[in-house]
Scaffold this motif. Structure first.
Motif, short mmCIF file in Angstrom:
data_model
loop_
_atom_site.label_atom_id
_atom_site.label_comp_id
_atom_site.label_asym_id
_atom_site.label_seq_id
_atom_site.Cartn_x
_atom_site.Cartn_y
_atom_site.Cartn_z
N SER A 86 0.84 -1.20 0.00
CA SER A 86 0.00 0.00 0.00
C SER A 86 0.87 1.25 0.00
CB SER A 86 -0.89 0.03 1.25
OG SER A 86 -1.93 -0.89 1.15
N LEU A 87 0.44 2.24 -0.77
CA LEU A 87 1.11 3.55 -0.70
C LEU A 87 0.79 4.24 0.62
CD1 LEU A 87 0.49 5.21 -4.18
CD2 LEU A 87 2.66 5.20 -2.96
N SER A 88 -0.42 3.97 1.09
CA SER A 88 -0.89 4.62 2.32
C SER A 88 -0.37 3.87 3.54
CB SER A 88 -2.41 4.64 2.32
OG SER A 88 -2.89 4.81 3.64
N THR A 89 0.38 4.54 4.37
CA THR A 89 0.93 3.91 5.57
C THR A 89 -0.18 3.43 6.50
OG1 THR A 89 2.83 5.38 5.43
CG2 THR A 89 2.47 4.27 7.53
N SER A 90 -1.20 4.25 6.71
CA SER A 90 -2.25 3.87 7.67
C SER A 90 -3.06 2.68 7.16
CB SER A 90 -3.16 5.06 7.98
OG SER A 90 -3.65 5.63 6.79
N ARG A 91 -3.39 2.68 5.88
CA ARG A 91 -4.12 1.52 5.34
C ARG A 91 -3.26 0.27 5.46
NH1 ARG A 91 -5.64 4.14 -0.43
NH2 ARG A 91 -6.54 6.06 0.36
N GLU A 119 -1.29 11.75 -0.95
CA GLU A 119 -1.98 11.99 0.30
C GLU A 119 -0.98 12.03 1.46
OE1 GLU A 119 -5.50 9.68 0.92
OE2 GLU A 119 -6.09 9.84 -1.18
N ASP A 138 -0.35 10.47 4.17
CA ASP A 138 0.38 9.33 4.74
C ASP A 138 0.94 8.42 3.67
OD1 ASP A 138 -1.91 8.04 3.84
OD2 ASP A 138 -1.92 6.65 5.55
N TRP A 139 0.99 8.90 2.43
CA TRP A 139 1.58 8.07 1.38
C TRP A 139 3.09 8.12 1.45
CZ3 TRP A 139 -1.38 8.45 -3.93
CH2 TRP A 139 -2.69 7.99 -3.74
N GLY A 140 3.72 7.03 1.06
CA GLY A 140 5.17 7.03 1.03
C GLY A 140 5.73 5.64 1.01
N GLU A 141 6.97 5.54 1.45
CA GLU A 141 7.67 4.26 1.43
C GLU A 141 7.45 3.49 2.72
OE1 GLU A 141 11.62 4.05 -0.66
OE2 GLU A 141 11.62 6.14 -0.07
#
Lengths: 291, 56
Positions: free
Chosen positions: A58-63, B51, B53-56
């Motif tokens: 996932s790109l989204s850390t929280s997801r 967005e 929280d997007w990232g690595e």
């Protein structure tokens, strides 16, 4: 055949490469699009329960973290593990894990108010770096050279940010020799390759245009990264390392790494190494050998 | 292989046969990032803004 799923937000160059390698190895991963999910935590999705391994991309850390919680609760193996992702997604948890393991890192302080954060910066000395506790790609990093700048950044964080931005991560600024740092790619504790990232800007993320060249994987770098990997739970990791007169120090660890710009300069099939690790882990767990 | 117009600049973009839904493609002309929204029919849209929280 190993049953593999890959959780995605978007299909970047990395996910495309990983899919291709999985297919070359004889398995066609099922793509789980995190944006389409509606989850009932009380009911195990029988389709998901069939997977031997889930690659969380996932790109989204929280997801990503919520889904790893779910897979972990259901006993579905994942790369990376919930523990690894939980530690690496949070700079405080990473710093704590490195400190407990005796892995060298820049001086760090955590503070919960602008006033105490300012005291922390004063204690560390200028310049210092203010970072959000959670974040990536160099977003919202601030190098502050004096108290006026620090006060301004902290006030902005307090005014504009959500609560996570009100927990202040303060790090001593490390001067980079030749304007470069090191990104090491680590799979199951082994540093499979590394690059130098060079930039005239103090932030050296490739997402922000840093240039890239191969970095030799010395015994010292291999040892540092192995210990850091153990400290955060292992798996597939990208480690950002600074060179100092006293040796290497570990800056950050990423658990859902991008690698498209590092294949050509290193000559290492990074996607292949990730896929082989995931398939080997699935086979190992299938045999009941544990991680 | 099929062709479709960039939604930003109108340039013709050639899609590989193995293109998949949600794949991110750069437009070779204007450089904007595009997302493959569907395959049948093929539809492109501007890739979403990053967005928080997007990232690595």
């Amino acid at each position: 055949m190993t049953r593999v799923a890959m959780v995605i937000t978007r299909v970047r160059a990395e996910e495309k490469m990983l899919l291709e390698v999985f297919r070359q190895r004889g398995t066609d991963p099922e793509l789980i699009r995190d944006e389409e999910l509606v989850i009932n935590p009380s009911v195990i999705d029988p389709r998901w329960d069939e997977f031997d391994i889930v690659l969380q991309r996932s790109l989204s850390t929280s997801r990503g973290l919520y889904l790893l919680e779910l897979f972990d609760a259901w006993g579905v193996p994942t790369v990376n593990s919930l523990r690894t992702a939980s530690i690496c997604s949070d700079k405080f948890k990473t710093s704590l894990a490195l400190a407990k393991a005796g892995v060298p890192q820049p001086e760090v302080r955590i503070a919960f108010t602008p006033q105490s954060a300012l005291e922390a910066v004063t204690e560390l000395g200028y310049p210092a770096v203010l970072k959000p506790m959670i974040g990536s790609w160099g977003r919202l990093l601030a190098k502050v050279s004096d108290a006026d700048a620090a006060e301004a950044v902290l006030e902005h964080r307090q005014t504009l940010g959500n609560y996570p931005y009100h927990v202040h991560f303060v790090q001593s600024y490390v001067e980079k020799p030749r304007g470069r740092d090191i990104r090491a790619f680590v799979v199951a504790g082994e540093t499979i390759c590394a690059i130098y990232r060079s930039s005239s800007h103090w932030v050296t993320n490739t997402a922000r245009g840093a240039s890239v060249e191969q970095c030799p994987v010395t015994a010292e770098l291999q040892d540092l990264c192995r210990r850091a990997s153990e400290a955060v739970g292992g798996g597939v990791l990208a480690m950002d390392v600074f060179e100092t007169e006293g040796g290497f120090v570990l800056n950050e660890i990423n658990h859902t790494m991008e690698f498209r710009n590092s294949i050509e300069p290193t000559g290492v099939d990074i996607a292949g190494r990730i896929v082989d690790y995931a398939l080997a882990l699935a086979a190992q767990l299938e045999r009941g050998e544990g991680e | 292989m099929s062709e479709i117009a960039c939604v930003e600049c109108g340039a013709e973009i050639r899609l590989d046969e193995d293109v998949i839904q949600n794949e991110i493609l750069p437009c070779p002309d204007c450089g904007v990032e595009l997302e493959v929204m569907s395959l049948d029919p093929v539809q492109l849209a501007l890739a979403p803004e990053v967005e928080e929280d997007w990232g690595e």
